[in-house]
Design a protein around this motif. Structure first.
Motif, PDB file in Angstrom:
ATOM      1  N   LEU A 173       0.825  -1.220   0.000  1.00 15.83           N
ATOM      2  CA  LEU A 173       0.000   0.000   0.000  1.00 15.83           C
ATOM      3  C   LEU A 173       0.858   1.268   0.000  1.00 15.83           C
ATOM      4  N   LEU A 174       1.948   1.245   0.769  1.00 16.64           N
ATOM      5  CA  LEU A 174       2.837   2.414   0.809  1.00 16.64           C
ATOM      6  C   LEU A 174       3.502   2.642  -0.547  1.00 16.64           C
ATOM      7  N   ASN A 175       3.848   1.546  -1.223  1.00 16.85           N
ATOM      8  CA  ASN A 175       4.459   1.659  -2.548  1.00 16.85           C
ATOM      9  C   ASN A 175       3.482   2.294  -3.542  1.00 16.85           C
ATOM     10  N   PHE A 176       2.232   1.861  -3.476  1.00 14.42           N
ATOM     11  CA  PHE A 176       1.195   2.427  -4.343  1.00 14.42           C
ATOM     12  C   PHE A 176       0.973   3.910  -3.999  1.00 14.42           C
ATOM     13  N   HIS A 177       0.939   4.191  -2.721  1.00 17.22           N
ATOM     14  CA  HIS A 177       0.738   5.574  -2.253  1.00 17.22           C
ATOM     15  C   HIS A 177       1.863   6.487  -2.738  1.00 17.22           C
ATOM     16  N   ARG A 178       3.110   6.007  -2.709  1.00 16.24           N
ATOM     17  CA  ARG A 178       4.254   6.810  -3.171  1.00 16.24           C
ATOM     18  C   ARG A 178       4.129   7.128  -4.657  1.00 16.24           C
ATOM     19  N   ALA A 179       3.696   6.164  -5.452  1.00 12.95           N
ATOM     20  CA  ALA A 179       3.546   6.390  -6.895  1.00 12.95           C
ATOM     21  C   ALA A 179       2.460   7.427  -7.183  1.00 12.95           C
ATOM     22  N   VAL A 180       1.326   7.322  -6.485  1.00  8.91           N
ATOM     23  CA  VAL A 180       0.233   8.279  -6.700  1.00  8.91           C
ATOM     24  C   VAL A 180       0.649   9.675  -6.225  1.00  8.91           C
ATOM     25  N   SER A 181       1.375   9.737  -5.111  1.00  6.80           N
ATOM     26  CA  SER A 181       1.861  11.030  -4.604  1.00  6.80           C
ATOM     27  C   SER A 181       2.807  11.678  -5.603  1.00  6.80           C
ATOM     28  N   ARG A 182       3.634  10.844  -6.237  1.00  3.94           N
ATOM     29  CA  ARG A 182       4.553  11.372  -7.253  1.00  3.94           C
ATOM     30  C   ARG A 182       3.781  11.950  -8.441  1.00  3.94           C
ATOM     31  N   ALA A 183       2.722  11.260  -8.832  1.00  2.00           N
ATOM     32  CA  ALA A 183       1.881  11.758  -9.934  1.00  2.00           C
ATOM     33  C   ALA A 183       1.203  13.069  -9.557  1.00  2.00           C
ATOM     34  N   LEU A 184       0.735  13.178  -8.315  1.00  2.00           N
ATOM     35  CA  LEU A 184       0.097  14.410  -7.859  1.00  2.00           C
ATOM     36  C   LEU A 184       1.090  15.574  -7.881  1.00  2.00           C
ATOM     37  N   GLY A 185       2.314  15.339  -7.419  1.00  2.00           N
ATOM     38  CA  GLY A 185       3.338  16.389  -7.429  1.00  2.00           C
ATOM     39  C   GLY A 185       3.651  16.866  -8.838  1.00  2.00           C
ATOM     40  N   ALA A 186       3.759  15.919  -9.775  1.00  2.00           N
ATOM     41  CA  ALA A 186       4.045  16.280 -11.167  1.00  2.00           C
ATOM     42  C   ALA A 186       2.872  17.035 -11.790  1.00  2.00           C
ATOM     43  N   ALA A 187       1.640  16.655 -11.428  1.00  2.99           N
ATOM     44  CA  ALA A 187       0.458  17.356 -11.950  1.00  2.99           C
ATOM     45  C   ALA A 187       0.424  18.803 -11.460  1.00  2.99           C
ATOM     46  N   LEU A 188       0.764  19.017 -10.189  1.00  4.88           N
ATOM     47  CA  LEU A 188       0.821  20.380  -9.657  1.00  4.88           C
ATOM     48  C   LEU A 188       1.898  21.197 -10.357  1.00  4.88           C
ATOM     49  N   GLN A 189       3.048  20.579 -10.594  1.00  8.93           N
ATOM     50  CA  GLN A 189       4.119  21.270 -11.319  1.00  8.93           C
ATOM     51  C   GLN A 189       3.663  21.635 -12.727  1.00  8.93           C
ATOM     52  N   ALA A 190       2.945  20.711 -13.371  1.00 10.41           N
ATOM     53  CA  ALA A 190       2.462  20.959 -14.731  1.00 10.41           C
ATOM     54  C   ALA A 190       1.535  22.170 -14.768  1.00 10.41           C
ATOM     55  N   VAL A 191       0.601  22.255 -13.813  1.00  2.00           N
ATOM     56  CA  VAL A 191      -0.361  23.366 -13.797  1.00  2.00           C
ATOM     57  C   VAL A 191       0.313  24.670 -13.391  1.00  2.00           C
ATOM     58  N   ALA A 192       1.122  24.637 -12.318  1.00  3.16           N
ATOM     59  CA  ALA A 192       1.730  25.865 -11.792  1.00  3.16           C
ATOM     60  C   ALA A 192       2.698  26.497 -12.790  1.00  3.16           C
ATOM     61  N   GLN A 193       3.423  25.658 -13.540  1.00  4.36           N
ATOM     62  CA  GLN A 193       4.429  26.161 -14.479  1.00  4.36           C
ATOM     63  C   GLN A 193       3.985  26.069 -15.935  1.00  4.36           C
ATOM     64  N   ASN A 194       2.747  25.614 -16.152  1.00  4.20           N
ATOM     65  CA  ASN A 194       2.273  25.352 -17.520  1.00  4.20           C
ATOM     66  C   ASN A 194       3.283  24.464 -18.238  1.00  4.20           C
ATOM     67  N   ASN A 195       3.723  23.420 -17.535  1.00  5.02           N
ATOM     68  CA  ASN A 195       4.838  22.570 -17.957  1.00  5.02           C
ATOM     69  C   ASN A 195       4.308  21.316 -18.642  1.00  5.02           C
ATOM     70  N   GLU A 196       4.435  21.274 -19.959  1.00  3.97           N
ATOM     71  CA  GLU A 196       3.903  20.146 -20.719  1.00  3.97           C
ATOM     72  C   GLU A 196       4.687  18.862 -20.446  1.00  3.97           C
ATOM     73  N   ILE A 197       5.985  18.977 -20.187  1.00  2.00           N
ATOM     74  CA  ILE A 197       6.795  17.786 -19.902  1.00  2.00           C
ATOM     75  C   ILE A 197       6.310  17.116 -18.620  1.00  2.00           C
ATOM     76  N   ALA A 198       6.062  17.930 -17.578  1.00  2.00           N
ATOM     77  CA  ALA A 198       5.543  17.382 -16.322  1.00  2.00           C
ATOM     78  C   ALA A 198       4.164  16.753 -16.540  1.00  2.00           C
ATOM     79  N   ALA A 199       3.344  17.394 -17.385  1.00  2.00           N
ATOM     80  CA  ALA A 199       2.012  16.849 -17.670  1.00  2.00           C
ATOM     81  C   ALA A 199       2.116  15.480 -18.337  1.00  2.00           C
ATOM     82  N   ARG A 200       3.035  15.358 -19.285  1.00  2.00           N
ATOM     83  CA  ARG A 200       3.205  14.070 -19.965  1.00  2.00           C
ATOM     84  C   ARG A 200       3.743  13.003 -19.018  1.00  2.00           C
TER      85      ARG A 200
END
Length: 562
Positions: A467-494
């Motif tokens: 469960l912790l391993n799954f949680h870490r992966a989803v948390s990583r995706a959430l962080g990248a999504a925030l970076q994508a929106v905050a910086q309008n960063n298409e690489i982070a979005a992909r």
């Protein structure tokens, strides 16, 4: 001239009508300039170096282009809040903004009255006949400048009868007292919140031969003090960084006036040396021909000299305002979350306002990430108090979400380009997705933690690791999504959308592990299985929202490139 010979009604109508056209033209010009150049100005400010002289030059350039020192100051406050600039670095930019604010007076001093109608006609043609967005913005700028000159012409014509009216000339003579001239100009500038308008009216009066250069310089000094009112009003209710930046503006402007107050005569002599003269004229006619340009030059020279004089003291000035406006005690705002970046001053410049929404979404995302980081340990082994604290964190998320939605609503009432409209909708969708993640943690995962406590379920070590391993992966995706929106960063979005197969693989592996546990001889295996499967399902749901956030950036970028 006798008072009965002055047509006060006609003069008042011409004066106030001309002033209205003048102020409206300035507003039109500023709005068009900000729409055309706002995004580029933000990028220029964002790339500032630590060089204070470069900061001053950049502040002057940005303010000259967007025609608003207050907006430059607001942008600077945002960069300080985001950690991109120190207060010491920002001082140079604020000083440079004063230089940039003199450009409008320089344009007005050209007195292109005979070009006013041509500029209005040409600008209007660009506005209504050309489809290209950039051309329409430039049309609005040219039309606005034409209205400024037309307003000046009407005011000049309205005031012409006063040339021989003794009471008015006596009043103008009193303005030769520099203290009185400074006070009147400061009050008028504070009232209309535009130093450029004050300088424009001074130039109009000078064009009628009503004032000498020394009086014009005193009025410029007053305008510099009065413009501080705008900065201080803009800082009311804002974070400490905004108050400090406004205070830098106030101290710098007032100190500059105090330094030069005793040298008005010398400044006038230097300005006369660099300004064109009309020796073929005499008396009032010569004043009317020479003084308008001299006032504009004095305004610019005064602000350049002040910047050069104080630029070496940026660190000391920063320390002074930090001492005058110290940080609040931690307890004062410990339980209150407020927007950091949603500044009302930027609403008239949608490209800049939308950029601040991105930063505020990142601020909101910090609260969501804190909830996300805390929830898994709380579900697996936390107590009721820990779960309650996480549940309360969502109040901050909901509060910031409401502020962002309200601010976006205000932006939507502005005149937006197609790109800005798409960007606004994408940011609204991203804020909603982020709020959904907060609600999911609050209303679903917290409940699962309480069920674990109520049913006395114990999660085994192997399952905990899955469960912790799954949680870490989803948390990583959430962080990248925030970076994508905050910086309008298409690489982070992909990066987020590309994680779909990884998330699916982890989810399948977790489900297989749970299936093996179901047939194992363990106490309370059925409640444990149900709890753990629900956790996996809710984490998948969080990834779904993170992926939707990222897709708003990908879609917006793809549309712009089409």
């Amino acid at each position: 001239m006798d008072e009965s010979m002055v047509d006060w009604w006609t003069m008042s109508v011409g004066l106030f009508g001309g002033l209205a056209l003048f102020l409206y033209g300035m507003e039109q010009m500023a709005t068009a300039l900000k729409a055309a150049a706002g995004e580029r100005m933000k990028d220029i400010l964002a790339r500032l170096t630590t060089n204070r002289f470069m900061g001053a030059l950049t502040g002057a350039f940005v303010t000259a282009v967007i025609n608003s020192s207050s907006i430059t100051t607001v942008l600077v406050v945002g960069f300080i809040s985001a950690g991109l600039l120190s207060l010491s670095q920002s001082v140079g930019i604020i000083m440079g903004a004063n230089i940039g604010s003199t450009v409008t007076a320089q344009l007005i001093a050209f007195q292109l009255d005979n070009m006013a109608l041509l500029m209005i006609g040409f600008g209007f043609m660009l506005l209504v006949a050309v489809k290209r967005e950039a051309a329409r913005h430039y049309g609005g700028m040219i039309m606005g400048l034409g209205l400024v000159f037309l307003g000046m012409t009407l005011m000049s014509e309205a005031m012409a009868p006063l040339r021989d009216y003794a009471p008015f000339l006596d009043f103008m003579a009193t303005l030769r007292n520099p203290v009185l001239a400074i006070l009147i100009a400061a009050l008028f500038t504070g009232l209309i919140q535009s130093s450029a308008a004050t300088m424009g009216i001074a130039i109009v009066m000078a064009s009628q031969g009503f004032m000498d250069l020394e009086t014009g310089i005193a009025l410029a000094f007053g305008a510099n003090i009065g413009t501080c009112v705008t900065a201080m009003l803009a800082s009311i209710g804002k974070p400490r960084e905004a108050v400090r930046a406004a205070l830098v503006h106030v101290i710098f402007n007032i100190a500059g006036v105090l330094v030069w107050f005793g040298f008005i005569g010398h400044l006038a002599e230097w300005v006369q040396l660099i300004s064109p003269t009309r020796p073929d004229l005499t008396g009032q006619a010569r004043l009317a021909a020479e003084v308008p340009r001299q006032i504009a030059n004095a305004h610019t020279l005064f602000n350049i000299a002040n910047t050069l004089l104080f630029i070496g003291l940026t660190s000391q000035l920063a320390r002074l305002v930090q001492w005058l406006v110290p940080d609040k005690p931690a307890s004062e705002d410990a339980f209150i979350v407020r927007p950091r970046y949603l500044d009302e001053e930027l609403l008239t410049t949608p490209s800049l306002a939308l950029d601040r929404v991105r930063l505020e979404i990142l601020h909101m995302g910090d609260s969501v990430r804190e909830m996300m980081q805390s929830i898994m340990p709380a579900i697996l082994g936390g107590n009721r108090q820990t779960l309650r604290e996480i549940e309360l964190m969502d109040n901050d998320v909901d509060s910031l979400h409401a502020e962002i939605v309200s601010y976006l609503g205000k932006i939507s009432r502005q005149s937006l380009t197609e790109h800005q409209t798409r960007e606004l909708m994408s940011l609204l969708a991203a804020a909603n997705d982020l709020e959904n993640i907060g609600d999911l943690i609050e209303t679903n995962l917290v409940v699962l933690g309480r069920e674990r406590i109520d049913q006395g379920v114990s999660v085994s070590e192997p399952t905990r690791e899955v469960l912790l391993n799954f949680h870490r992966a989803v948390s990583r995706a959430l962080g990248a999504a925030l970076q994508a929106v905050a910086q309008n960063n298409e690489i982070a979005a992909r990066t987020v959308t590309a994680m779909k197969s990884e998330i699916s693989a982890i989810a399948d592996s977790a489900a297989a592990h749970e299936a093996r546990r179901l047939v194992a001889e363990e106490p309370k295996r059925i409640p444990a299985y149900t709890l753990e499967i629900d956790i996996i399902e809710k984490l998948q749901r969080i990834y779904y929202f993170a992926k939707r956030m990222a897709k708003t950036v990908e879609t917006d970028t793809a549309t712009d490139n089409a």
